[in-house]
Design a protein around this motif. Sequence first.
Motif, PDB file in Angstrom:
ATOM      1  N   TYR A 122     -18.267 -46.951 -17.410  1.00 59.89           N
ATOM      2  CA  TYR A 122     -17.642 -47.301 -16.129  1.00 59.89           C
ATOM      3  C   TYR A 122     -17.632 -48.805 -15.920  1.00 59.89           C
ATOM      4  O   TYR A 122     -16.711 -49.343 -15.324  1.00 59.89           O
ATOM      5  CB  TYR A 122     -18.354 -46.588 -14.974  1.00 59.89           C
ATOM      6  N   PRO A 158     -14.467 -45.495   0.210  1.00 55.92           N
ATOM      7  CA  PRO A 158     -15.322 -45.252  -0.961  1.00 55.92           C
ATOM      8  C   PRO A 158     -15.699 -46.555  -1.665  1.00 55.92           C
ATOM      9  O   PRO A 158     -16.845 -46.737  -2.079  1.00 55.92           O
ATOM     10  CB  PRO A 158     -14.470 -44.357  -1.862  1.00 55.92           C
ATOM     11  N   ASP A 164     -19.416 -47.981  -2.345  1.00 58.23           N
ATOM     12  CA  ASP A 164     -19.928 -48.218  -3.697  1.00 58.23           C
ATOM     13  C   ASP A 164     -20.542 -49.613  -3.816  1.00 58.23           C
ATOM     14  O   ASP A 164     -21.594 -49.803  -4.423  1.00 58.23           O
ATOM     15  CB  ASP A 164     -18.809 -48.042  -4.728  1.00 58.23           C
ATOM     16  N   THR A 180     -19.546 -39.411   0.828  1.00 57.48           N
ATOM     17  CA  THR A 180     -19.461 -38.417   1.881  1.00 57.48           C
ATOM     18  C   THR A 180     -19.711 -37.052   1.281  1.00 57.48           C
ATOM     19  O   THR A 180     -19.835 -36.919   0.061  1.00 57.48           O
ATOM     20  CB  THR A 180     -18.098 -38.455   2.599  1.00 57.48           C
ATOM     21  N   GLY A 231     -17.634 -43.512 -10.152  1.00 54.03           N
ATOM     22  CA  GLY A 231     -16.563 -44.274  -9.518  1.00 54.03           C
ATOM     23  C   GLY A 231     -16.279 -43.784  -8.112  1.00 54.03           C
ATOM     24  O   GLY A 231     -17.013 -42.971  -7.545  1.00 54.03           O
ATOM     25  N   GLU A 232     -15.170 -44.289  -7.582  1.00 60.61           N
ATOM     26  CA  GLU A 232     -14.855 -44.103  -6.168  1.00 60.61           C
ATOM     27  C   GLU A 232     -14.959 -42.665  -5.672  1.00 60.61           C
ATOM     28  O   GLU A 232     -15.415 -42.408  -4.577  1.00 60.61           O
ATOM     29  CB  GLU A 232     -13.415 -44.575  -5.913  1.00 60.61           C
ATOM     30  N   GLN A 233     -14.427 -41.721  -6.453  1.00 60.52           N
ATOM     31  CA  GLN A 233     -14.394 -40.349  -5.960  1.00 60.52           C
ATOM     32  C   GLN A 233     -15.442 -39.450  -6.610  1.00 60.52           C
ATOM     33  O   GLN A 233     -15.250 -38.237  -6.748  1.00 60.52           O
ATOM     34  CB  GLN A 233     -12.976 -39.772  -6.092  1.00 60.52           C
ATOM     35  N   HIS A 234     -16.551 -40.062  -6.992  1.00 58.31           N
ATOM     36  CA  HIS A 234     -17.688 -39.293  -7.487  1.00 58.31           C
ATOM     37  C   HIS A 234     -18.068 -38.203  -6.484  1.00 58.31           C
ATOM     38  O   HIS A 234     -18.510 -37.111  -6.870  1.00 58.31           O
ATOM     39  CB  HIS A 234     -18.850 -40.261  -7.711  1.00 58.31           C
ATOM     40  N   ALA A 235     -17.856 -38.482  -5.204  1.00 59.62           N
ATOM     41  CA  ALA A 235     -18.242 -37.517  -4.167  1.00 59.62           C
ATOM     42  C   ALA A 235     -17.358 -36.274  -4.194  1.00 59.62           C
ATOM     43  O   ALA A 235     -17.768 -35.216  -3.712  1.00 59.62           O
ATOM     44  CB  ALA A 235     -18.178 -38.178  -2.789  1.00 59.62           C
ATOM     45  N   HIS A 236     -16.139 -36.411  -4.701  1.00 57.37           N
ATOM     46  CA  HIS A 236     -15.213 -35.276  -4.705  1.00 57.37           C
ATOM     47  C   HIS A 236     -14.931 -34.831  -6.131  1.00 57.37           C
ATOM     48  O   HIS A 236     -13.819 -34.956  -6.630  1.00 57.37           O
ATOM     49  CB  HIS A 236     -13.907 -35.646  -3.995  1.00 57.37           C
ATOM     50  N   ILE A 292     -23.010 -40.443  -3.386  1.00 59.08           N
ATOM     51  CA  ILE A 292     -21.753 -39.903  -2.903  1.00 59.08           C
ATOM     52  C   ILE A 292     -21.499 -40.502  -1.524  1.00 59.08           C
ATOM     53  O   ILE A 292     -22.424 -40.623  -0.728  1.00 59.08           O
ATOM     54  CB  ILE A 292     -21.753 -38.362  -2.845  1.00 59.08           C
TER      55      ILE A 292
END
Lengths: 124, 649, 324, 200
Positions: B162, B82, B86, B470, C199-204, B468
């Motif tokens: 962020y 991830p 990003d 994934t 952030g990193e887990q925006h996808a989840h 995203i």
Amino acid sequence: MRRLSLPCLACAAVLLANCTASRPPGGASAAGGDPQRGRMLVSQVGCGACHEIPGLRSARGLVGPPLLHMGRRTTIAGVLPNTPESMARWVQHPQAFVARNAMPEMGLSEAQARDVTAYLESLE
Amino acid sequence: MSAWEDTRAPETRRLGAPGLGRELEEIWGEKPGLLGWISSVDHKEIGKRYIVTAFAFLILGGLEAFVMRLQLAGPELRLLTPEAYDQLFTMHGVTMIFLYAAPILSGFSNYLWPLLLGSRDMAFPRLNALSYWIYIAAGLFLYAGFVVGRGPNDGWFNYVPYADRAHDPGINIDVYALGLILLGISTTVGSANFVVTFLRTRCPGMSVNRVPILTWGTLTASVGNLLAVPSVSLAFFLLWMDRQFGTHFFDTGQGQPLLWQHLFWMFGHPWVYAIVLPAMGMVSDGLPTFCRRPLVGYTPVALATVTTMALGFGVWVHHMFATGLPSLSLSFFSAASIIIVIPSAVAVFAWTATIWTGRPVITTAFLFFAGMIVLFVIGGVSGFMTASAPLDWQLTDTYFIVAHLHYVLIGINVFPVVGGLYYWFPKITGRMLDERLGRWNFWTMFLGFNIAFLPMHLLGVLGMPRRIYTYPDGMGWSTTNLIVTLGSALFAAGVLLLLVNVAVSLRRGAKASDNPWAAPTLEWATTSPPPPYNFAVIPSVASRHPLWEARLGESDARSRLDEGLLLDHGRETIATTPLDAEPNLILEMPPDTPAPFLLALGLAIIFSGAAGHWWWLVGLGAVLIIVALLIWFWPNRTHADEPGQAGHV
Amino acid sequence: MASAPFTPASPMGFWQTFGPRADPVTALNWGFSALSVAVVVIVTVLVVAGVVTRAQRGVTDMAGLAVSRPPGGMRWIYIGVALTFVALVASLIWTVAVLAAVNSPAGRPAVTLEVTGHQWWWEVAYDGGPGESFTTANEIHIPAGAPVEVKLKGADVIHSFWIPALTGKTDTIPGRTNLAWLQADRPGVYRGQCAEYCGEQHAHMALYVKADAPADFEAWRQGQLKPGAVPATPDAIAGQQVFFERCGACHTVRGTEAGGAVGPDLTHLMSRTTIAAGTLPNTVANLSGWIENPQALKPGAKMPATYVPPAQLAQLRAYLETLR
Amino acid sequence: MSEGVYRGQPLPVGARGKNSVGWWGMLCLIATEASLFAYLLFSYYYVAIQRGPSWAPQPHPSLRLSGPNTVVLLASSVAVWWGEEGVKKGERGRQLVGLAIAIGLGAVFLVVQGFEWRAKTFNLASGSYGSLFFTITGFHMAHVIAGLLILIAVFVWSAMGYFNIRRHAPVSISSIYWHFVDAVWLAVFFTFYVTPYLFW
């Protein structure tokens, strides 16, 4: 540098991703289950949360051992011989063989356990 | 050189006079060696450097995009972590928007403007060099972080909180903040140069209603930049203060996270027009050449260019429709954003009318320009859809937006730029690009682009969020994503064909005549490639298409290209009045100097020092800047002989 | 459960919607899409036809080509811009009408809830006054057919609340409260997902809105109001101790000493169908893997790998399974 | 319109007052700097409106120092203008005196601003008001310092006799910059020192 190798990795990954779908062969196995149905069960139940399973993209768990070559291993959890019968019993009631081990009782039926076993045995 | 004079009546000379140009070659030529190279202030040299550098960044950004497309080719792929994803999508945006899209247009404008305007250089040749050196310094600065795995990772619009230190503690965002402030200096300096060049160094007779549309586009973009870039530079400076010195501009609690979005989009929206209007100008100038007629509706198109930017300053809130604004504000900004379609419609119908009332010759450049019209309309209507606030609540932050912004930026920037390359390559290099390879180039790029980006609209409507790394299976996105990835590969192949064509044609392309397309504007009146002084005598023009007057049988308009002002007492060009372009000054142009390079180097050192908190490095950079400024502004001896002049200011 | 609840054909699509907050927008979407496609087709046909019919073919050298200035071009601009203007004004009127229509619900909201976006999960609080309030995560139950008001807050960074089938996006911004509302016309499960990069887990960072028949909703609400179950079996009792030691600092089980406020409230964990904000189905296997090492499944998630020894993991599981 | 045709008349060579490209370049710089301050003040008003009247520290900022200081800065603008008129008439002495007075007044302004800063009970990091106050006035002071350096350079060049009645573009260019810096102060002063009395 990690980033420099990304494109190469990328190509490799795409090749891998494309060949995975054809992995598990259809038809009944020694355990009498259907490996295709077993594969679906494995992903529904969530085995991938703890195990890395070849052929399942979302199976990336690091808790239990990877299930690579499961069809060719000789023992299960170090205590059972890797036969279809014992595998079917193990995936149903792991706690019965090794009390308080990390693997939960899955609540699989007899038939489901055979399907899962068929799939696992197909992982050459 | 002769002694300094106060006033002079410049000599008029006819082209073809013996020995004409030899002395000018001496005066304007670049000195040999590395020092000569970094000292050059020739707009053509700087323009070429801009174009080459921007293309290099385009290819880098394209590779980043392609890796992301591989990651997204199917659900749950694990090619990238991830964090890597990003940084990739952020650098992709930063690269394409800041390091490719704007600089490529600066490159073409830098190269072309003095040629289009009948001048020998830009108004401030040294600022021109400075702007290039700062640009490349900023580009390297931004990439330095990325190479060591610490690139910006909060998307190109970098929303707080962020981007606060509390949520993103690494150096990533500091690199981004400082890099963009540095780049902002380059943009500002370049923009001021374009504005003054437009106002003062057009050749005699080139009144504002006779300049090519490209110059209207770049002028409008430059004015927009002067007014908009301070907003983003300020935003990033305040953010850097928040991160480094504990101020409270954007943090939660004391500060206002939404202030960031206002400042960013007050810049961001005008900026979008700044990176498309000059490219639209290229189409407005190039298309008529191949249609064998003057552009339909010059005045409406020029006015539309300016109007677009003016309205563009009033629509920034449409990027913030989902932030919880009152209904009245939503209605107002929806209305403004919808109305901005009108000037775009003017351009589209002007181009279409030019095709229909002309006799198009289908060349590769023409295909790119005509193809652009279609892509422009697709990007335009999807923009119109997002202008409607309630609809935007569904569309925003989905792949619909990704599709929209790529139709805008690739459709209205990359396609005209590639068309422009086919059009002006003979002028720049003296050789033609291969037409047969060109057709392949156009069709692979055009098909690849549409296969890659048209389905993204569908992905958006199927609810796939952007950014995203994934996605799960079963959302209905998997097949479409695979198609998109395949399309992007085809598009990449198209870009590769372009590179092959350039590489081959540079060596073996057919030799170009001075005016291979029989085009109407002044850049085609000089040799291909042009001499360092552009024009041996300064032309004077009497219409918008000085090279077509005879063909159009316009007897009342008589531009004079074969006879004009000689101006050979040192580096000189003519300055004219801002509107009517009457000569009113002999402009002395500065010699080559390494000062811009040193100044940019000093700035880069200061910014690097600030990023790493190496304050001694900041001091070192400051010393270098002082040295550079001393070289820059050192009083001119020839002028000091005569009391009353302190060098060039 | 007798049969699977209704779910939209495309889980995240908004070409089809199921409530009064979204439906007028969907009509607008279809209308604008049709207009857009028409414009693209018309201009494309014009450009292609113009090129095909007007082109000079077989030109090898442009140097000798004639140039002319045929009249009539300006008509294109006049007509084109006039038509564009009419279409734009109509679109604008429709836009304003839709804005007014979806601005607020027709009646008083039946339920008010507060949704807080966290990196990377959703906290959902039902505020019904003293003794009637409870907190859950990632799954919102609402009564079908009634408007629900949603107060949106951000805990850390900006997220965006989005249930495509029921409502468009509204950002959750730290330091301010945004208001949204939604209503599902029929019972069903509607998926949503965070729509602002966070952030990193925006996808989840998914969430589900479950619209229940009013009676079912009330039953669910009563269940949620209860404190966490008291464990009865020896394993579960031991597991509760493990929970207190290993999990209680971050997670709450109401009615026990576990009162952490960092992660989701787990009082009725087993009543939810997914874990980790829609990342995994809530099965005992996934729960085990997740507890042991969330980082393998959702890299960057704020929950650390716990590495609970196997025996304790089995007990912990026994306890969690009581939290129905 | 003369159609831009050159008819053989003598043309001035090089920079010449408002005809020089440097003058136009300075106008561009001023446009972009003015935008910068507009965005700074926008930030102030945005935060002020979002946070409401209780946000700014009580009591309202004092005019005791800042009021006279504003007059000092405006007076320096007048001095620069007076000096520039001098060089236009060829009176180098008057020009030098004008510049010297302007430089002196500019320095006084800076010193007084220093006292003003020291008297504040808040600082850059104590809250958003402090951040805005010190950043905006700090930006302005940086511009005053830059303006002073430019005026000093022009003063030295004038003293060395680089300018005369026809050639004084740098004098005009630096003057307009100084007037701009003063005009910006009026906006800053109005924002921080006047609006609280008017609206809160």
